[in-house]
Design a protein around this motif. Sequence first.
Motif, short mmCIF file in Angstrom:
data_model
loop_
_atom_site.label_atom_id
_atom_site.label_comp_id
_atom_site.label_asym_id
_atom_site.label_seq_id
_atom_site.Cartn_x
_atom_site.Cartn_y
_atom_site.Cartn_z
N ASP A 253 0.82 -1.22 0.00
CA ASP A 253 0.00 0.00 0.00
C ASP A 253 0.85 1.26 0.00
OD1 ASP A 253 -2.40 -1.35 -0.09
OD2 ASP A 253 -2.69 -1.32 2.09
N GLU A 254 1.87 1.28 -0.84
CA GLU A 254 2.75 2.44 -1.01
C GLU A 254 3.52 2.78 0.26
OE1 GLU A 254 3.29 4.00 -4.02
OE2 GLU A 254 2.09 2.33 -4.75
N ARG A 255 3.72 1.78 1.13
CA ARG A 255 4.53 1.95 2.33
C ARG A 255 5.52 0.81 2.42
NH1 ARG A 255 -0.61 2.21 5.67
NH2 ARG A 255 -1.24 4.36 5.56
N VAL A 256 6.65 1.04 3.04
CA VAL A 256 7.63 -0.01 3.27
C VAL A 256 7.39 -0.54 4.68
CG1 VAL A 256 10.07 -0.59 3.39
CG2 VAL A 256 9.26 1.06 1.69
N LEU A 257 7.01 -1.82 4.77
CA LEU A 257 6.66 -2.44 6.04
C LEU A 257 7.62 -3.56 6.39
CD1 LEU A 257 2.80 -2.84 5.57
CD2 LEU A 257 4.01 -0.96 6.65
N VAL A 258 7.73 -3.85 7.69
CA VAL A 258 8.51 -4.99 8.17
C VAL A 258 7.67 -6.24 7.94
CG1 VAL A 258 9.62 -6.06 10.16
CG2 VAL A 258 9.69 -3.58 9.88
N ALA A 259 8.21 -7.20 7.16
CA ALA A 259 7.50 -8.45 6.89
C ALA A 259 8.00 -9.58 7.78
CB ALA A 259 7.66 -8.83 5.43
N PHE A 260 9.26 -9.50 8.22
CA PHE A 260 9.84 -10.56 9.05
C PHE A 260 11.02 -9.99 9.82
CE2 PHE A 260 12.78 -14.08 9.73
CZ PHE A 260 11.94 -15.01 10.33
#
Length: 194
Positions: free
Chosen positions: A44-51
């Motif tokens: 969603d146009e954001r950089v998120l922590v996945a792991f």
Amino acid sequence: MAIFSVYVVNKAGGLIYHLDSYAPRAEAEKTFSYPLDLLLKLHDERVLVAFGQRDGIRVGHAVLAINGKDVNGKYTADGKEVLEYLGNPANYPVSVRFGRPRLTSNEKLMLASMFHSLFAIGSQLSPEQGSSGIEMLETDTFKLHCFQTLTGIKFVVLADPRQAGIDSLLRKIYEIYSDFALKNPFYSLEMPIR
């Protein structure tokens, strides 16, 4: 104790007004060396922590700032893509601040219409005749309070679970809405309040 946000939802489920006074509590800043030991992804146009939860950084947290400069979605303050910037070993050591992302206007619109639907479902599924729908939802971190007027306008307040006097606050917000929005000759019903 605090009021986190206020929403006014029209009878069709559209968001008329919103006010956020929420300051994220859980932000974590850490200096990293190459390679970054967190898995980041674009969502969603954001950089998120996945792991890779650690040191107060949780899965789902967004990159908020790099080297003290705020990040705008997936771009750094210089206009570079965050994932490319963090993938380049020449940019290390790098200080990155993580935290819960703020909701965009579109997400607030979507959540308001979803709450409207849940409110209607709650009133239809209630075993009591003439149920008014959801008046309060309680979690361990917040309480959602809702007041629906006779015309179908919903006033929703998200507050600290220990906050008292929310019912009188909702009625006061309704009174202010009636005085300043409905008595304004230039205001069209059901339209957003600026």
